[in-house]
Write a protein that holds these residues in place. Structure first.
Motif, short mmCIF file in Angstrom:
data_model
loop_
_atom_site.label_atom_id
_atom_site.label_comp_id
_atom_site.label_asym_id
_atom_site.label_seq_id
_atom_site.Cartn_x
_atom_site.Cartn_y
_atom_site.Cartn_z
N ASP A 161 0.85 -1.19 0.00
CA ASP A 161 0.00 0.00 0.00
C ASP A 161 0.89 1.25 0.00
O ASP A 161 1.24 1.76 1.07
N ALA A 179 -0.26 4.26 2.23
CA ALA A 179 -0.40 4.16 3.69
C ALA A 179 0.38 5.28 4.38
O ALA A 179 1.43 5.72 3.90
N VAL A 235 0.60 2.89 10.14
CA VAL A 235 0.31 1.46 10.12
C VAL A 235 0.62 0.85 11.48
O VAL A 235 1.72 1.06 12.02
N ASP A 245 -3.63 0.06 8.01
CA ASP A 245 -3.43 1.50 7.87
C ASP A 245 -4.54 2.23 8.62
O ASP A 245 -5.64 1.71 8.84
N SER A 271 0.61 11.68 8.66
CA SER A 271 1.70 10.76 8.94
C SER A 271 2.53 11.31 10.10
O SER A 271 2.49 12.50 10.42
#
Length: 448
Positions: free
Chosen positions: A83, A86, A89, A148, A183
């Motif tokens: 992915d 993502a 995770v 995710d 993120s």
């Protein structure tokens, strides 16, 4: 398939956690682990081959890898192959601790994880020949399912609230703009690190020309130590109502356009910390901070005034020992390390905030002290202060101009009064001088 795939034995073991499974459960688990083992091996090699054949994607992968500081480069290669979109995770149990749960039917991503456990084995005494059951610890690298953040939804807290970042109700997916999707901030790996990892993955197949690829890539846009921007996750200690201490994860976002930092303490609530707007001259030294309990009410909320004055709790206000906090407090950031750190703590009251129990007050101050330390240690504190000053500059300018106008009016008023007083003083001075001159004339005439 590239490399060797390690899978659980076909015959169910008689020791360890597999021994407690039924035959059907073990068969299902073995199939799942075999799928995972094939995935972690295949995706690492597949991604390595793809990057080796397309070196221009190496820098793209570096930025991707920087988001996952808790995984090694091999697992980052695996995630990129499964992915590439993502951002965050983790495993399902970790997400539960984060206040979220994996949606039903979500397809897992696979990584390798270190597993530690205990198992019983028979040990034979060489002298006596007797055997005994001994419990021994062991470590193993096993395939692990991870998900995710986009595959999760918020779970309700003790007050039934959902996401503490965007306030989405429990069980519903957060909107794309929710900060939970940001993120994490992380360091960008070097090109050399990535290429050496690719070489290690592909060494059975000739590896990769590391030096040649580096030369082909040209100048590097990123220097050693560069990081990708993102959210920050912190941990703080919290004292429970029973006196037991535990840790709580803190999701940190900001600054906003007012120069405020938002601290969403999971299973507690939201705190906003900023410079104290009422003592901004002092804030050139960065000491006085304002701590707001809960999020801002909506502009059209009929209870906005009451929330801002502590008569009602704000949205997502902290709940400590069952007590919901309200209003705000002011604290000295330089004293956050002191045992006697003080910040006002209150609950909704009839005419502003009311008192809270001593245990709740102590626990709240403990939390705020740790958040203030996080605020104080931010590397971008100068930018935070600048954003705060920019936001407050217009009304501060208006206040200063109003004060200057008042001073000018007073200056004109007192200037006129001063002139009048000076003229009156001059008249009295002239009168006294005339009387003195007349008296001198009389004395001179008498002397003759």
């Amino acid at each position: 398939m590239y490399g060797t795939v390690k899978t659980p034995p076909a015959i169910k073991p008689t020791t360890g956690r597999a021994a407690a499974m039924t035959d059907d459960e073990y068969a299902a688990w073995r199939e799942e682990q075999t799928t995972g083992a094939l995935s972690v091996l295949g995706y690492a090699a597949g991604t390595a081959f793809h990057l080796a054949a397309n070196p221009h994607l190496i820098d793209v992968f570096r930025l991707y890898a920087a988001q996952f500081s808790h995984y090694n480069l091999r697992n980052k290669l695996r995630l990129f192959g499964q992915d590439p979109r993502a951002t965050r995770v983790q495993g399902d149990k970790w997400w539960l601790r984060e206040g979220r749960q994996v949606v039903e039917g979500a397809a897992p991503l696979w990584v390798d994880a270190l597993y530690t456990g205990k198992r019983t084995k028979e040990v034979t005494d060489k002298r006596t020949g007797e055997t005994e059951q001994v419990e021994a610890q062991y470590r193993a690298v096993v395939p692990q399912q991870v998900y995710d953040i986009t595959q999760t939804v918020p779970v309700p807290d003790t007050k039934g609230r959902g996401c503490m970042v965007c306030t989405t109700p429990a069980g519903e997916p957060c909107p794309p703009y929710c900060g939970i999707y940001l993120s994490e901030r992380g360091r960008i790996p070097s090109r050399m690190q990535v290429l050496l990892e690719i070489f290690d993955v592909l060494k059975e197949y000739g590896g990769v020309d590391v030096e040649g690829t580096l030369a082909q890539l040209g100048p590097d846009a990123y220097e050693e130590g560069d990081q990708v921007d993102g959210t920050t996750l912190e941990l703080i200690k919290v004292t429970m109502s029973n006196g037991r201490k535990t840790t709580r994860r803190v999701h940190v976002t900001g600054p906003d356009d007012k120069g405020r930092i938002r601290y969403a303490v999971l299973k507690v609530g939201v705190f906003w910390i900023s410079l104290d707007e009422l003592a901004y001259d002092q804030n050139r030294r960065g000491t006085s901070v304002r701590v707001q309990y809960g999020d801002d009410p909506e502009p059209g909320d009929e209870h906005r005034w009451a929330m801002n004055h502590g008569e009602k709790a704000r949205p997502y206000a902290p709940v400590i020992n069952g007590v919901t906090l309200a209003g705000y407090g002011v604290a000295n950031a330089d004293e956050a390390d002191d045992p006697g750190f003080w910040v006002s703590v209150g609950r909704p009251g009839r005419y502003g905030t009311g008192r809270v129990p001593d245990k709740t007050e102590k626990a709240a101050r403990q939390i705020v002290a740790q958040l203030v330390k996080l605020w104080r240690e931010r590397p971008d504190l100068d930018k935070v202060r600048a954003a705060h000053d920019r936001f407050h500059a217009p009304h501060r300018l208006a206040n200063h101009e109003h004060e200057a106008e008042k001073m000018r009016a007073l200056a004109e008023e007192y200037g006129a009064k001063l002139l009048d007083a000076q003229e009156k003083a001059a008249a009295q001075r002239a009168l006294l001088a005339a009387e003195k001159a007349a008296e001198d004339d009389e004395n001179a005439a008498a002397a003759v």
